[in-house]
Write a protein that holds these residues in place. Structure first.
Motif, mmCIF file in Angstrom:
data_model
loop_
_atom_site.group_PDB
_atom_site.id
_atom_site.type_symbol
_atom_site.label_atom_id
_atom_site.label_comp_id
_atom_site.label_asym_id
_atom_site.label_seq_id
_atom_site.Cartn_x
_atom_site.Cartn_y
_atom_site.Cartn_z
ATOM 1 N N ASP A 180 27.988 -116.011 -26.712
ATOM 2 C CA ASP A 180 27.529 -116.997 -25.735
ATOM 3 C C ASP A 180 27.740 -116.418 -24.338
ATOM 4 O OD1 ASP A 180 26.810 -118.814 -27.667
ATOM 5 O OD2 ASP A 180 28.764 -119.796 -27.689
ATOM 6 N N ALA A 181 26.655 -116.013 -23.702
ATOM 7 C CA ALA A 181 26.742 -115.346 -22.403
ATOM 8 C C ALA A 181 25.883 -116.014 -21.350
ATOM 9 C CB ALA A 181 26.334 -113.877 -22.552
ATOM 10 N N ALA A 182 25.555 -117.285 -21.551
ATOM 11 C CA ALA A 182 24.676 -117.986 -20.610
ATOM 12 C C ALA A 182 25.494 -118.898 -19.709
ATOM 13 C CB ALA A 182 23.637 -118.793 -21.374
ATOM 14 N N ALA A 183 25.428 -118.642 -18.411
ATOM 15 C CA ALA A 183 26.011 -119.566 -17.447
ATOM 16 C C ALA A 183 25.152 -120.820 -17.394
ATOM 17 C CB ALA A 183 26.093 -118.907 -16.078
ATOM 18 N N PRO A 184 25.717 -121.971 -16.987
ATOM 19 C CA PRO A 184 24.920 -123.208 -16.934
ATOM 20 C C PRO A 184 23.644 -123.039 -16.124
ATOM 21 C CG PRO A 184 27.253 -123.673 -16.596
ATOM 22 C CD PRO A 184 27.117 -122.189 -16.602
ATOM 23 N N GLY A 185 22.518 -123.379 -16.751
ATOM 24 C CA GLY A 185 21.224 -123.313 -16.078
ATOM 25 C C GLY A 185 20.646 -121.927 -15.934
ATOM 26 N N ARG A 186 21.230 -120.932 -16.612
ATOM 27 C CA ARG A 186 20.744 -119.565 -16.486
ATOM 28 C C ARG A 186 20.544 -118.956 -17.861
ATOM 29 N NH1 ARG A 186 24.207 -116.179 -12.247
ATOM 30 N NH2 ARG A 186 22.463 -114.767 -12.716
ATOM 31 N N ALA A 187 19.750 -117.901 -17.937
ATOM 32 C CA ALA A 187 19.522 -117.189 -19.192
ATOM 33 C C ALA A 187 20.750 -116.342 -19.529
ATOM 34 C CB ALA A 187 18.286 -116.294 -19.078
ATOM 35 N N PRO A 188 20.972 -116.095 -20.810
ATOM 36 C CA PRO A 188 22.110 -115.259 -21.196
ATOM 37 C C PRO A 188 22.021 -113.863 -20.583
ATOM 38 C CG PRO A 188 21.220 -116.421 -23.095
ATOM 39 C CD PRO A 188 20.250 -116.633 -21.984
ATOM 40 N N GLU A 189 23.136 -113.393 -20.037
ATOM 41 C CA GLU A 189 23.203 -112.071 -19.418
ATOM 42 C C GLU A 189 24.571 -111.479 -19.739
ATOM 43 O OE1 GLU A 189 21.054 -110.026 -17.801
ATOM 44 O OE2 GLU A 189 22.750 -108.669 -17.926
ATOM 45 N N ILE A 190 24.612 -110.232 -20.183
ATOM 46 C CA ILE A 190 25.865 -109.671 -20.673
ATOM 47 C C ILE A 190 26.423 -108.569 -19.790
ATOM 48 C CG2 ILE A 190 24.986 -107.792 -22.120
ATOM 49 C CD1 ILE A 190 27.588 -110.372 -23.235
ATOM 50 N N THR A 191 25.559 -107.847 -19.060
ATOM 51 C CA THR A 191 26.035 -106.690 -18.297
ATOM 52 C C THR A 191 26.072 -106.920 -16.797
ATOM 53 O OG1 THR A 191 23.807 -105.742 -18.149
ATOM 54 C CG2 THR A 191 25.149 -105.112 -20.049
ATOM 55 N N GLY A 192 25.585 -108.079 -16.324
ATOM 56 C CA GLY A 192 25.591 -108.329 -14.889
ATOM 57 C C GLY A 192 24.716 -107.326 -14.163
ATOM 58 N N ARG A 193 25.243 -106.757 -13.086
ATOM 59 C CA ARG A 193 24.469 -105.789 -12.302
ATOM 60 C C ARG A 193 24.644 -104.366 -12.810
ATOM 61 N NH1 ARG A 193 27.983 -103.405 -8.534
ATOM 62 N NH2 ARG A 193 30.012 -104.417 -8.372
ATOM 63 N N PHE A 194 25.357 -104.215 -13.928
ATOM 64 C CA PHE A 194 25.586 -102.883 -14.465
ATOM 65 C C PHE A 194 24.605 -102.586 -15.596
ATOM 66 C CE2 PHE A 194 29.671 -104.591 -12.983
ATOM 67 C CZ PHE A 194 30.007 -103.640 -12.026
ATOM 68 N N GLU A 195 24.396 -101.306 -15.862
ATOM 69 C CA GLU A 195 23.541 -100.903 -16.968
ATOM 70 C C GLU A 195 24.223 -101.131 -18.307
ATOM 71 O OE1 GLU A 195 20.405 -99.884 -17.067
ATOM 72 O OE2 GLU A 195 20.253 -100.284 -14.915
ATOM 73 N N GLU A 196 25.536 -100.968 -18.347
ATOM 74 C CA GLU A 196 26.288 -101.125 -19.588
ATOM 75 C C GLU A 196 27.574 -101.888 -19.318
ATOM 76 O OE1 GLU A 196 27.103 -97.404 -21.433
ATOM 77 O OE2 GLU A 196 25.062 -97.127 -22.206
ATOM 78 N N ALA A 197 28.079 -102.515 -20.358
ATOM 79 C CA ALA A 197 29.395 -103.149 -20.335
ATOM 80 C C ALA A 197 30.043 -102.914 -21.688
ATOM 81 C CB ALA A 197 29.279 -104.650 -20.045
ATOM 82 N N GLU A 198 31.322 -102.595 -21.678
ATOM 83 C CA GLU A 198 32.005 -102.241 -22.920
ATOM 84 C C GLU A 198 32.686 -103.472 -23.518
ATOM 85 O OE1 GLU A 198 33.746 -98.145 -23.652
ATOM 86 O OE2 GLU A 198 35.573 -99.348 -23.457
ATOM 87 N N LEU A 199 32.343 -103.747 -24.767
ATOM 88 C CA LEU A 199 32.941 -104.857 -25.503
ATOM 89 C C LEU A 199 34.130 -104.340 -26.302
ATOM 90 C CD1 LEU A 199 32.961 -107.726 -26.809
ATOM 91 C CD2 LEU A 199 31.391 -106.804 -28.535
ATOM 92 N N HIS A 200 35.279 -104.980 -26.120
ATOM 93 C CA HIS A 200 36.479 -104.656 -26.888
ATOM 94 C C HIS A 200 36.666 -105.738 -27.945
ATOM 95 C CE1 HIS A 200 38.479 -101.851 -23.702
ATOM 96 N NE2 HIS A 200 37.210 -101.569 -23.938
#
Length: 692
Positions: A180-200
């Motif tokens: 679940d990566a959707a802020a209220p009223g926005r589409a789901p986004e996982i990396t923000g302004r970065f190309e990649e984000a590391e999931l632990h």
């Protein structure tokens, strides 16, 4: 046979005085009065007494200082303190941008501790990477059913282990994780302004009760695939993919996988990309648009994963220490030999993998006045007289001291050399700084953690981390007396493990287990036949809290096998396993003495039974329950009758794993890997009866 230890000088006071008096005629023939009343005789008696005192102190040197110096020379000092560790998961707000922090910037303290209590402070073991998402769904696709099964609730509870690829084993098997990566009223986004984000991601697999949990040493023949199988499948039989569109999946890069393909507990680090697209997957009961990743078999024939008890995202391993970066050693160097400087946050944790680092500001242009200066690294050693530089190479010649320092015995500071054994830091103000970790010990075991005050993590949804298991694995520094007692066995097994006792000693010394028992010619796959060259090492970890049956995790077994691998001879096939515990419940009815109270007598009996049926301190010898040894009911009666306040035993019965056992007979445990563990003991008390 060993050499007999002798005193350097065994003369007594009487012998010394007699020898002095015998020499009077040779040196002073005019001295003729040798009676006790003569002042000269009184002086000789004083000298003899002083000499006897000096001889006594001299005779202590071989057994104390010289012996300790020898043990230090061969690297057999007391084992350093070990820090407790725990797994926590931080809850981030869906849609928040990714957060990256250095390990020492994310600290925790035990619940109920006062702020600043360093004994119970924890920090992240490695750099922290958090994503703005919550684990919303867990789906299991067995490749045969019309739709994946929803395991979200089972994963949340952690009490119903599930097979990550289902039980059917058809084509298309997968474990789906919905984020679940959707802020209220926005589409789901996982990396923000970065190309990649590391999931632990942390995965806790099921370690089945009664199942022999074990591993092989990395170089043993058993660790190689049989029948020409591919070795890479043994290391990672699972690939990770991310959903980039309806029915479209893209392979994700795995930065690290401690689980070796979901076959053991550990952390998995997966790189999530901007290309991941939200969607709804079949089987999701809520039908929400989520970011989806999945684990799939890497190739046909890959090893099957273990059943999963629970998994969590934004997870990190934390250790009981506090990192202090570049603390100044006040007031700097005064240029004199044998300088000692103290740290502000003792004790220094001497972790072999992360030793303290000292930097000394030195001239960079040959030492002339006015030259530029820069901080140079100095290295930790056990003995300042060492001639071997850090990083290998040759041996430094005499007259060329090294840039080295040592930790003080009480771990409160560091000491530098005298110009012969170790360089003297050049004179300067505030030119000494140290980076070290402080903490360690058993104080952190059992801790429940909360974020330390002042930790800055934008996007944090809840201040309290999710911690499903208490911290464990911490141990205090080994007492010097115990280290001296273990030194002969450690010295015997220093370079090579040949005998079973060598493996036992090295497992305790190098891997930090509480108890190890080696079984020669014992192969786990062929328990009824002796196998030449095979050796099974049964290890018991340090106790966490009041756990009556401390069981090793797969991570600990792997660590023990890796630690022993350099010492294993080529012809030995090593297997490291945990014990198979058999729960022992005792029901006993006692009669207390007339002058005794019932409650203390009941507790004394229960405590005696728990102590006797203990894998670490139990058994008749008090060194831990012997592997495979039967339970002697006569010894149980002896333990009960020896408790304070017990006058007589009316009846005693024993149940093994809940099954009642025949009275008055020894109770076999089953195999040589079985160990008795204390269960629930029922102690009934009867009032003393009148007897003639």
């Amino acid at each position: 046979m060993p050499f007999a230890l002798k005193n350097l000088d065994d003369r007594s006071y009487e012998e010394l005085f007699a020898e002095l008096r015998r020499r009077i005629p040779a040196y002073l023939p005019e001295w003729t009065d040798h009676n006790e009343s003569d002042p000269g005789i009184t002086l000789l008696q004083l000298f003899a007494w002083l000499m006897e005192t000096a001889i006594f102190r001299l005779n202590q040197a071989p057994d104390e200082r010289m012996y300790a110096a020898f043990l230090n020379l061969v690297g057999l000092g007391p084992a350093p303190a070990r820090s407790a560790e725990a797994i926590v998961a931080l809850q981030m707000r869906p849609g928040a941008p990714p957060v990256a922090r250095a390990a020492h910037e994310v600290g925790f303290v035990a619940e109920g501790a006062q702020d600043g209590d360093e004994d119970v402070r924890f920090e992240a073991e490695a750099d922290v990477s958090l994503i703005g998402a919550a684990l919303g769904a867990v789906l299991v696709d067995d490749g045969m059913s019309p739709a994946p099964a929803d395991a979200t609730e089972a994963n949340r509870r952690g009490d119903a282990p599930y097979a990550p690829f289902g039980e059917a084993g058809g084509a298309g098997r997968a474990l789906y994780l919905g984020l679940d990566a959707a802020a209220p009223g926005r589409a789901p986004e996982i990396t923000g302004r970065f190309e990649e984000a590391e999931l632990h991601l942390f995965v806790r697999v099921e370690e089945e009760a009664g199942r022999l949990l074990g591993t092989t040493s990395p170089g043993s023949a058993a660790s190689a695939p049989r029948g020409g199988g591919r070795p890479e499948l043994l290391e990672g039989g699972v690939a990770w993919e991310g959903r980039v569109g309806p029915g479209a999946w893209e392979r994700l890069e795995v930065a690290g996988d401690e689980t070796r393909g979901l076959r053991r507990s550990g952390l998995v680090r997966v790189a999530l990309t901007r290309r991941l697209a939200a969607g709804v997957e079949v089987g999701d009961l809520e039908g929400r648009a989520r970011i989806w990743i999945r684990a799939v078999p890497a190739a046909p024939g890959a090893p099957a994963p273990r059943r999963i008890r629970w998994l969590a995202i934004n997870a990190l391993r934390v250790r009981q220490w506090r990192t202090v970066v570049r603390e100044l050693l006040q007031p700097g160097s005064d240029g004199t030999p044998n300088q000692v400087r103290f740290v502000h946050n003792p004790p220094i944790l001497l972790d072999p993998e992360r030793p303290p680092e000292v930097e000394v500001e030195e001239p960079t242009g040959g030492g002339a006045e006015g030259d530029a200066r820069a901080f140079q690294p100095w290295h930790l050693v056990d003995d300042l007289a060492t001639r071997r530089p850090e990083g290998g190479g040759g041996v430094a010649p005499d007259g060329h001291p090294l840039r080295v320092f040592r930790a003080l015995e009480d771990r409160t500071g560091v000491a530098f050399g005298d110009g012969i054994d170790g360089l003297i830091p050049p004179r300067g103000q505030n030119n000494l700084r140290i980076t070290y970790r402080s903490g360690g010990g058993a104080a952190g075991n059992g801790a429940r953690l909360r974020l330390a005050p002042g930790v800055d993590l934008p996007g944090l949804a809840a201040p309290e981390p999710e911690q499903r298991e208490p911290a464990s694995g911490g141990a205090d520094e080994e007492p010097a007396d115990e280290a001296r007692e273990r030194a002969p066995a450690r010295l015997h097994a220093l370079e090579r493990a040949v005998t079973p006792a060598d493996f036992e000693t090295l497992a305790v010394d190098r891997a930090g287990v509480a108890r190890a028992v080696a079984l020669s010619r014992r192969h786990p796959l062929y328990p009824r036949a002796p196998v030449t060259g095979a050796l099974t090492l049964v290890v018991v970890p340090p106790r966490a809290g009041d756990d009556a049956a401390p069981a090793p995790t797969q991570e600990l077994l792997d660590r023990v096998a890796a630690a022993l691998e350099p010492y294993r001879v080529l012809t030995t096939e090593l297997f490291v396993v945990g014990p198979r515990y058999r729960r022992v419940d005792v029901t006993v009815e006692i009669e207390v003495a007339r002058e005794a109270d019932a409650a203390p007598a009941r507790e004394a009996v229960a405590a005696g039974l728990r102590r006797y049926l203990d894998p670490l301190t139990g058994g008749y010898e008090g060194t831990g329950w012997p592997l495979g040894a039967p339970i002697a009911q006569g010894e149980l009666r002896e333990i009960v009758h020896g408790a304070p306040g017990v006058a007589a035993i009316r009846c005693l019965s024993v149940a093994l794993d809940g099954v009642p056992q025949p009275p008055c007979e020894d109770i076999p445990l089953g195999s040589e890997l079985d160990v008795a563990a204390s269960g629930e003991h029922a102690v009934r008390v009867r009032a003393p009866e009148h007897r003639r």
